[in-house]
Design a protein around this motif. Sequence first.
Motif, short mmCIF file in Angstrom:
data_model
loop_
_atom_site.label_atom_id
_atom_site.label_comp_id
_atom_site.label_asym_id
_atom_site.label_seq_id
_atom_site.Cartn_x
_atom_site.Cartn_y
_atom_site.Cartn_z
N TYR A 1 60.41 -2.81 26.46
CA TYR A 1 60.65 -3.95 27.41
C TYR A 1 59.84 -4.74 28.22
O TYR A 1 60.34 -6.20 29.14
N ALA A 2 59.17 -5.00 27.05
CA ALA A 2 58.30 -6.56 26.89
C ALA A 2 59.35 -7.70 27.55
O ALA A 2 58.57 -8.64 28.51
N GLU A 3 59.83 -8.23 26.79
CA GLU A 3 61.04 -9.16 26.97
C GLU A 3 60.93 -9.31 28.30
O GLU A 3 62.11 -10.49 28.38
N ARG A 4 61.69 -8.59 29.24
CA ARG A 4 62.08 -8.85 30.25
C ARG A 4 61.72 -8.04 31.49
O ARG A 4 62.26 -8.55 32.57
N VAL A 5 60.31 -7.92 31.45
CA VAL A 5 59.70 -7.32 32.60
C VAL A 5 58.80 -8.72 32.98
O VAL A 5 58.14 -9.29 31.95
N PRO A 6 59.25 -9.29 34.14
CA PRO A 6 58.08 -10.51 34.63
C PRO A 6 56.74 -9.74 34.27
O PRO A 6 56.36 -8.57 34.80
N TYR A 7 55.90 -11.25 34.54
CA TYR A 7 54.50 -10.64 35.35
C TYR A 7 53.68 -9.80 35.84
O TYR A 7 52.86 -9.26 35.17
N ASN A 8 54.08 -9.07 36.21
CA ASN A 8 54.34 -9.29 38.14
C ASN A 8 54.13 -7.50 37.84
O ASN A 8 54.04 -6.64 38.52
N GLY A 9 55.41 -7.30 37.39
CA GLY A 9 55.59 -6.13 36.76
C GLY A 9 55.99 -5.38 36.86
O GLY A 9 56.36 -3.95 37.17
N LEU A 10 56.93 -5.75 38.16
CA LEU A 10 57.77 -5.94 39.51
C LEU A 10 59.18 -6.15 38.35
O LEU A 10 59.37 -6.66 37.87
N VAL A 11 60.73 -4.89 38.59
CA VAL A 11 61.71 -5.03 38.01
C VAL A 11 62.72 -5.17 39.84
O VAL A 11 62.39 -4.39 40.64
N SER A 12 63.52 -5.41 39.02
CA SER A 12 64.98 -5.80 40.73
C SER A 12 65.76 -4.25 39.91
O SER A 12 66.01 -4.05 38.71
N GLN A 13 66.32 -4.18 41.36
CA GLN A 13 67.38 -2.65 40.86
C GLN A 13 67.99 -2.99 39.73
O GLN A 13 68.41 -2.20 38.30
N ALA A 14 68.86 -4.13 39.11
CA ALA A 14 70.20 -4.29 38.84
C ALA A 14 68.84 -3.94 37.11
O ALA A 14 69.58 -3.70 36.37
N LEU A 15 68.07 -4.55 37.06
CA LEU A 15 67.45 -4.43 36.28
C LEU A 15 66.61 -3.19 35.45
O LEU A 15 67.17 -2.53 34.14
N MET A 16 66.49 -2.45 36.66
CA MET A 16 65.93 -0.85 36.21
C MET A 16 67.02 -0.44 35.98
O MET A 16 67.06 0.14 34.68
N ALA A 17 69.03 -0.69 36.39
CA ALA A 17 69.90 0.22 35.90
C ALA A 17 70.27 -0.11 34.57
O ALA A 17 70.41 0.49 33.92
N GLN A 18 70.22 -0.88 33.69
CA GLN A 18 69.91 -1.70 32.47
C GLN A 18 68.98 -1.64 31.66
O GLN A 18 69.51 -0.96 30.93
N LEU A 19 67.63 -1.02 32.24
CA LEU A 19 66.78 -0.68 31.39
C LEU A 19 67.27 1.03 31.14
O LEU A 19 67.12 1.36 29.46
N LEU A 20 67.82 1.60 31.94
CA LEU A 20 67.99 3.06 32.32
C LEU A 20 69.14 2.97 32.02
O LEU A 20 69.63 4.15 32.00
N GLY A 21 69.94 2.77 31.70
CA GLY A 21 71.84 3.19 30.78
C GLY A 21 72.32 3.75 31.87
O GLY A 21 73.17 4.21 31.95
N VAL A 22 71.71 3.02 33.21
CA VAL A 22 72.50 3.73 34.21
C VAL A 22 72.92 2.91 35.83
O VAL A 22 73.08 1.60 35.10
N SER A 23 74.14 3.52 36.60
CA SER A 23 74.52 1.95 37.06
C SER A 23 73.86 0.87 38.28
O SER A 23 72.85 2.64 38.71
#
Length: 70
Positions: A1-23
């Motif tokens: 996750y490190a290369e994609r997660v912003p410094y504040n530790g918050l992710v967008s819904q789109a990034l969460m979907a991508q990280l989890l492999g869901v829509s």
Amino acid sequence: YAERVPYNGLVSQALMAQLLGVSLMSVNNWVRAQKVEHIKVSGQPSAIPLSEVKRVREILAEERHLRSRQ
């Protein structure tokens, strides 16, 4: 996750979907149903803490493991 997660530790819904492999729609539904903790930012989609992504990842992994046993 490190290369994609912003410094504040918050992710967008789109990034969460991508990280989890869901829509994206799945994540959006979880947020609307309040199954996922999120922070509402005015004029922006919800921001989701990385801890929630990890929690949901563990749940999904367990569900997939149980399905593979059947």
